[in-house]
Design a protein around this motif. Structure first.
Motif, PDB file in Angstrom:
ATOM      1  N   GLY A  30     -10.178  16.820   6.758  1.00 25.09           N
ATOM      2  CA  GLY A  30      -9.561  17.455   7.912  1.00 25.09           C
ATOM      3  C   GLY A  30      -8.108  17.069   8.105  1.00 25.09           C
ATOM      4  O   GLY A  30      -7.649  16.912   9.239  1.00 25.09           O
ATOM      5  N   GLY A  31      -7.391  16.897   7.008  1.00 32.57           N
ATOM      6  CA  GLY A  31      -5.980  16.528   7.105  1.00 32.57           C
ATOM      7  C   GLY A  31      -5.734  15.038   7.213  1.00 32.57           C
ATOM      8  O   GLY A  31      -4.585  14.604   7.255  1.00 32.57           O
ATOM      9  N   ILE A  32      -6.807  14.245   7.264  1.00 36.33           N
ATOM     10  CA  ILE A  32      -6.683  12.785   7.364  1.00 36.33           C
ATOM     11  C   ILE A  32      -7.048  12.165   6.027  1.00 36.33           C
ATOM     12  O   ILE A  32      -8.093  12.476   5.454  1.00 36.33           O
ATOM     13  CB  ILE A  32      -7.598  12.228   8.471  1.00 36.33           C
ATOM     14  N   GLU A  33      -6.174  11.306   5.523  1.00 40.93           N
ATOM     15  CA  GLU A  33      -6.440  10.639   4.256  1.00 40.93           C
ATOM     16  C   GLU A  33      -7.326   9.419   4.486  1.00 40.93           C
ATOM     17  O   GLU A  33      -6.983   8.529   5.262  1.00 40.93           O
ATOM     18  CB  GLU A  33      -5.141  10.223   3.587  1.00 40.93           C
ATOM     19  N   ILE A  34      -8.476   9.392   3.815  1.00 37.23           N
ATOM     20  CA  ILE A  34      -9.420   8.288   3.917  1.00 37.23           C
ATOM     21  C   ILE A  34      -9.529   7.616   2.557  1.00 37.23           C
ATOM     22  O   ILE A  34      -9.727   8.285   1.546  1.00 37.23           O
ATOM     23  CB  ILE A  34     -10.805   8.791   4.372  1.00 37.23           C
ATOM     24  N   VAL A  35      -9.383   6.301   2.529  1.00 34.86           N
ATOM     25  CA  VAL A  35      -9.439   5.562   1.269  1.00 34.86           C
ATOM     26  C   VAL A  35     -10.863   5.571   0.745  1.00 34.86           C
ATOM     27  O   VAL A  35     -11.803   5.191   1.442  1.00 34.86           O
ATOM     28  CB  VAL A  35      -8.957   4.109   1.459  1.00 34.86           C
ATOM     29  N   LYS A  36     -11.019   5.999  -0.509  1.00 32.10           N
ATOM     30  CA  LYS A  36     -12.335   6.055  -1.137  1.00 32.10           C
ATOM     31  C   LYS A  36     -12.513   4.996  -2.215  1.00 32.10           C
ATOM     32  O   LYS A  36     -13.620   4.528  -2.453  1.00 32.10           O
ATOM     33  CB  LYS A  36     -12.566   7.444  -1.762  1.00 32.10           C
ATOM     34  N   ALA A  37     -11.418   4.624  -2.902  1.00 30.52           N
ATOM     35  CA  ALA A  37     -11.511   3.635  -3.979  1.00 30.52           C
ATOM     36  C   ALA A  37     -10.115   3.147  -4.302  1.00 30.52           C
ATOM     37  O   ALA A  37      -9.113   3.747  -3.903  1.00 30.52           O
ATOM     38  CB  ALA A  37     -12.177   4.240  -5.214  1.00 30.52           C
ATOM     39  N   GLY A  38     -10.041   2.046  -5.039  1.00 24.97           N
ATOM     40  CA  GLY A  38      -8.741   1.533  -5.432  1.00 24.97           C
ATOM     41  C   GLY A  38      -8.846   0.196  -6.121  1.00 24.97           C
ATOM     42  O   GLY A  38      -9.911  -0.424  -6.177  1.00 24.97           O
ATOM     43  N   THR A  39      -7.726  -0.267  -6.665  1.00 23.07           N
ATOM     44  CA  THR A  39      -7.660  -1.622  -7.207  1.00 23.07           C
ATOM     45  C   THR A  39      -7.551  -2.592  -6.038  1.00 23.07           C
ATOM     46  O   THR A  39      -7.210  -2.214  -4.909  1.00 23.07           O
ATOM     47  CB  THR A  39      -6.433  -1.792  -8.104  1.00 23.07           C
ATOM     48  N   LEU A  40      -7.820  -3.858  -6.288  1.00 26.89           N
ATOM     49  CA  LEU A  40      -7.729  -4.862  -5.228  1.00 26.89           C
ATOM     50  C   LEU A  40      -6.312  -4.949  -4.687  1.00 26.89           C
ATOM     51  O   LEU A  40      -6.096  -4.983  -3.469  1.00 26.89           O
ATOM     52  CB  LEU A  40      -8.191  -6.224  -5.768  1.00 26.89           C
ATOM     53  N   GLU A  41      -5.325  -4.961  -5.590  1.00 23.90           N
ATOM     54  CA  GLU A  41      -3.938  -5.054  -5.151  1.00 23.90           C
ATOM     55  C   GLU A  41      -3.541  -3.817  -4.333  1.00 23.90           C
ATOM     56  O   GLU A  41      -2.820  -3.920  -3.338  1.00 23.90           O
ATOM     57  CB  GLU A  41      -3.013  -5.211  -6.361  1.00 23.90           C
ATOM     58  N   GLY A  42      -4.013  -2.651  -4.763  1.00 22.10           N
ATOM     59  CA  GLY A  42      -3.701  -1.437  -4.028  1.00 22.10           C
ATOM     60  C   GLY A  42      -4.313  -1.448  -2.637  1.00 22.10           C
ATOM     61  O   GLY A  42      -3.689  -1.016  -1.657  1.00 22.10           O
ATOM     62  N   LEU A  43      -5.537  -1.949  -2.507  1.00 24.21           N
ATOM     63  CA  LEU A  43      -6.185  -2.015  -1.200  1.00 24.21           C
ATOM     64  C   LEU A  43      -5.454  -2.988  -0.277  1.00 24.21           C
ATOM     65  O   LEU A  43      -5.295  -2.724   0.925  1.00 24.21           O
ATOM     66  CB  LEU A  43      -7.649  -2.432  -1.362  1.00 24.21           C
ATOM     67  N   VAL A  44      -4.983  -4.110  -0.825  1.00 22.71           N
ATOM     68  CA  VAL A  44      -4.243  -5.078  -0.006  1.00 22.71           C
ATOM     69  C   VAL A  44      -2.902  -4.497   0.439  1.00 22.71           C
ATOM     70  O   VAL A  44      -2.460  -4.720   1.571  1.00 22.71           O
ATOM     71  CB  VAL A  44      -4.043  -6.405  -0.767  1.00 22.71           C
ATOM     72  N   GLU A  45      -2.247  -3.736  -0.439  1.00 25.29           N
ATOM     73  CA  GLU A  45      -0.999  -3.081  -0.035  1.00 25.29           C
ATOM     74  C   GLU A  45      -1.251  -2.100   1.103  1.00 25.29           C
ATOM     75  O   GLU A  45      -0.454  -1.989   2.036  1.00 25.29           O
ATOM     76  CB  GLU A  45      -0.372  -2.371  -1.231  1.00 25.29           C
ATOM     77  N   ASN A  46      -2.355  -1.385   1.020  1.00 21.52           N
ATOM     78  CA  ASN A  46      -2.693  -0.455   2.097  1.00 21.52           C
ATOM     79  C   ASN A  46      -3.016  -1.205   3.383  1.00 21.52           C
ATOM     80  O   ASN A  46      -2.730  -0.746   4.488  1.00 21.52           O
ATOM     81  CB  ASN A  46      -3.882   0.411   1.688  1.00 21.52           C
ATOM     82  N   LEU A  47      -3.599  -2.377   3.239  1.00 22.33           N
ATOM     83  CA  LEU A  47      -3.934  -3.223   4.381  1.00 22.33           C
ATOM     84  C   LEU A  47      -2.687  -3.687   5.123  1.00 22.33           C
ATOM     85  O   LEU A  47      -2.710  -3.868   6.351  1.00 22.33           O
ATOM     86  CB  LEU A  47      -4.736  -4.439   3.883  1.00 22.33           C
TER      87      LEU A  47
END
Length: 449
Positions: free
Chosen positions: A49-66
């Motif tokens: 619905g126009g909202i980006e939801i994180v589904k998967a990623g590398t550990l470093e990528g998830l921490v950057e998003n955090l």
């Protein structure tokens, strides 16, 4: 009577278009070439619905998003901090957060301060609300590393955030839990309805509503002791070991309580040899025993009218949809039937792999786990406004502990009303649901206050 070890319910998963986002903002369908997942900062998003939801990623990528400086995703942060032990260790997460704080090039100076402040706030949130480490030398070493970082940041970042983090670290080093907010009830507790003789208690002479109140107090004490980590990795199913503490002790206590409550219900009813007295106990306790057809025929219409709405509430149709919807809009205090959530968590754990086929962390699984876990903990937000009556609780505890097992209850039932005798049928409103029914009957009786 069904216990907690039933079949898994269905958990609906909403699917949508999934894309790979790389650092050049190129967008590719996940089902195409997966070679684009190369660098450490890759994340897979789902557009809902126009909202980006994180589904998967590398550990470093998830921490950057955090810790991203341009956006705060509160749901993502809560999910990450709740479930990080599914894909990393405490020490490794601290390593990556420290590296993120150092902001290697090409991050600009302006962005660097924002990222560093976000790291401090994430650490503060982690240690205050999601820290599950036991007091140990290794835990203290990890906390000292965070304190060193906070001390270095004291002169260059927002002073209040840094000081708050240092205060939380100090409490954790001292072995103290998070600072608890006082949860005073907004209403005056109802006056207990006491029998005339507290020293010679008889079940039928104790007011049914007061039985419900005291059972609710007893269960709420166990429910509020449950820790977040007890719901991880199906730990309540693991065997106990002499080497360490029992896994999920509070969940195990709740399971025992639920099964004992179910058995106590049957024991109290089947202890009566007289039809009329059995019917009185059923009406007093508001919980059924299905196959006692002749006894059911004598249960009053008033008692049946009480049970009819509970039948609809506890229906297993559409994965207990009516009960789930009731819980969804319920305002605490409330004690949910824990077995339903344990089955949901088991289904999520068993039905979803930890990694995607590309070797990324399956964050969609983490989101489902976190949502279910926090739904359980939501009900701990408010206390019950009820007076405990120690004499009644001791009496009920003794009844729970001495309750006959399921096999013995069935034998006693057949002894009282042998198979083939009589042609009467139970009331047409009733479908047996075992322990779940008795637990929710108690809860619904309390809601009358």
């Amino acid at each position: 009577m069904n216990k907690l070890n039933g079949s898994y319910p269905v958990v609906e998963v909403v699917r949508g278009p999934i894309f790979i986002i790389n650092e050049r903002s190129k967008m590719q369908d996940l089902n195409t070439d997966s070679d684009h997942i190369e660098s450490a900062d890759k994340i897979i998003y789902e557009n809902a619905g126009g909202i980006e939801i994180v589904k998967a990623g590398t550990l470093e990528g998830l921490v950057e998003n955090l810790t991203r400086p341009d956006k705060l995703d509160a749901l993502f942060n809560r999910t990450f901090l709740t479930t990080y032990k599914y894909f990393t260790s405490t020490a490794q997460l601290i390593d990556i957060l420290l590296a993120r704080f150092n902001c290697p090039p090409p991050i600009t100076e302006e962005t660097k301060s924002l990222v560093r402040l976000r790291v401090i706030n994430v650490l503060k949130q982690w240690l205050e609300h999601f820290w599950t480490e036991r007091k140990s030398p290794e835990t203290d070493q990890n906390l000292e590393r965070i304190r060193e970082l906070a001390s270095r940041a004291a002169g260059s970042l927002e002073a209040s955030a840094v000081q708050q983090l240092l205060g939380i670290i100090q409490r954790r080093l001292a072995g103290l839990a998070r600072m608890k907010i006082s949860r005073q009830s907004i209403s005056n507790p109802p006056k207990p309805i006491l029998p005339r003789k507290l020293d010679k208690l008889q079940f039928l002479k104790i007011e049914a509503k007061e039985i419900a109140r005291q059972l609710t107090i007893m269960e709420s004490h166990m429910f509020n002791k449950m820790e977040l980590k007890e719901l991880f990795n199906k730990s309540w199913q693991k065997k106990e070991s002499f080497a360490g503490p029992a896994p999920s002790p509070n969940i195990r206590a709740l399971i025992r309580y639920s099964n004992q409550l179910s058995n106590m219900t049957g024991s109290l009813i089947l202890a009566e040899t007289d039809f009329k007295k059995r019917a009185q106990v059923i009406g007093h306790l508001s919980a059924p025993i299905y196959r006692l057809t002749r006894t059911w025929a004598m249960v009053t219409e008033k008692s049946c009218n009480i049970l009819r709405p509970l039948q609809g509430l506890t229906s297993s149709e559409q994965n207990y949809n009516t009960y789930r919807e009731t819980l969804r809009v319920a305002v605490p205090p409330c004690i949910p039937f824990l077995g339903l959530y344990l089955k949901d968590l088991t289904f999520i754990e068993d039905g979803n792999k930890a990694q995607t086929p590309e070797g990324l962390i399956n964050f969609h699984k983490c989101t489902m786990l976190s949502t279910t876990i926090h739904e359980v903990h939501r009900f701990r937000e408010a206390p019950y406004s009820l007076y405990p009556v120690p004499e009644l609780q001791e009496y009920l505890a003794s009844q729970l502990q001495s309750a006959t097992g399921l096999d013995e209850l069935w034998d006693r039932s057949c002894e009282l009303e042998p198979r083939g005798r009589g042609e009467l049928k139970p009331r047409d409103f009733y479908t047996p649901t075992g322990g779940m029914t008795t637990s929710m009957v108690v809860a619904c009786m309390v809601l009358d206050d």
